[in-house]
Design an enzyme around this catalytic site. Sequence first.
Site, short mmCIF file in Angstrom:
data_model
loop_
_atom_site.label_atom_id
_atom_site.label_comp_id
_atom_site.label_asym_id
_atom_site.label_seq_id
_atom_site.Cartn_x
_atom_site.Cartn_y
_atom_site.Cartn_z
N CYS A 199 -6.08 0.64 6.85
CA CYS A 199 -5.89 1.03 5.44
C CYS A 199 -6.98 2.03 5.03
O CYS A 199 -8.17 1.73 5.12
CB CYS A 199 -5.92 -0.20 4.55
SG CYS A 199 -5.57 0.23 2.82
N ASP A 218 0.47 3.73 1.83
CA ASP A 218 0.47 4.26 3.20
C ASP A 218 1.90 4.48 3.72
O ASP A 218 2.74 3.57 3.63
CB ASP A 218 -0.28 3.27 4.10
CG ASP A 218 -0.59 3.85 5.47
OD1 ASP A 218 0.37 4.24 6.18
OD2 ASP A 218 -1.78 3.91 5.84
N CYS A 256 0.84 -1.20 0.00
CA CYS A 256 0.00 0.00 0.00
C CYS A 256 0.88 1.25 0.00
O CYS A 256 2.02 1.23 0.45
CB CYS A 256 -0.90 -0.01 1.23
SG CYS A 256 -2.04 1.39 1.28
N ARG A 292 3.12 4.50 6.52
CA ARG A 292 3.55 3.70 7.69
C ARG A 292 3.92 2.27 7.30
O ARG A 292 4.28 1.47 8.17
CB ARG A 292 2.39 3.66 8.71
CG ARG A 292 1.98 5.01 9.23
CD ARG A 292 0.64 4.96 9.93
NE ARG A 292 -0.43 4.59 9.01
CZ ARG A 292 -1.71 4.45 9.36
NH1 ARG A 292 -2.07 4.65 10.61
NH2 ARG A 292 -2.63 4.12 8.46
N HIS A 328 -2.50 -4.24 5.25
CA HIS A 328 -2.21 -3.70 6.59
C HIS A 328 -3.46 -3.16 7.30
O HIS A 328 -4.46 -2.85 6.65
CB HIS A 328 -1.16 -2.59 6.50
CG HIS A 328 -1.68 -1.33 5.86
ND1 HIS A 328 -2.03 -0.22 6.59
CD2 HIS A 328 -1.92 -1.02 4.57
CE1 HIS A 328 -2.45 0.73 5.77
NE2 HIS A 328 -2.39 0.27 4.53
ZN LIG Z 1 -3.43 1.00 2.94
#
Ligand SMILES: [Zn+2]
Length: 216
Positions: free
Chosen positions: A112, A49, A47, A51, A109
């Site tokens: 999300c 993202d 992803c 993190r 994860h």
């Molecule tokens: Zn995500």
Amino acid sequence: MKNSLYRLIVGFRRFREKYFLQEDADGSIYTRLAASGQTPKTLLIGCSDSRVDPAILTGASPGELFVVRNVANLVPPCETSDIGFHGTSSAIEFAVQNLKVENVIILGHRQCGGIRALMSRERRQNATFVSQWMMIVDEVHHHLHAAHPNADDETLCRLAEMESIQVSLRNLRSFPFVQDAIATRNMNVIGVYFDLEQGQLWHFDDVSNAFVRLPV
Ligand SMILES: [Zn+2]
């Protein structure tokens, strides 16, 4: 100089120190990577993202992971029409066909944002690029809302994060060259879930058809 650019330069200086200037008998890591090209063993689909950086999460060195990141780490089904720009599919094609990776890992994860948008009950009122993209796993929205009508949002999102990894695994296997790589050279196709709240890693087990927590 803008602060954001300054921050980038400081980070790059540290990176250069470690990977260009530190040398052993064969030179630096990048001397070798530049001379011989990349030969990553693993394609990781993760992803966007901030993190969930695959290299940070796995401690991978430059050259080890071939990474494609998109919203919610989705793999679209194999679409052969001339229309459309298939960014994720082209990365998968290159990794499997040209680099001949041994493993393909789909890394989902907790928390999300793409999955949260998918599971939102009002999602159809505002068509955005994200809501269009999340149509890849539209079945997950319908299935989970029907199967768990009284579940709270967090529970639904967690279930959806895991279930969409399974849809992406199925879609991945819809590409002829992926089927071929599995059949002829035993390429591994793996689904993994990172729980960033608990610091846990889960793995989709084909035998039990469920996510199993990995010992770490
Ligand atoms: Zn995500």
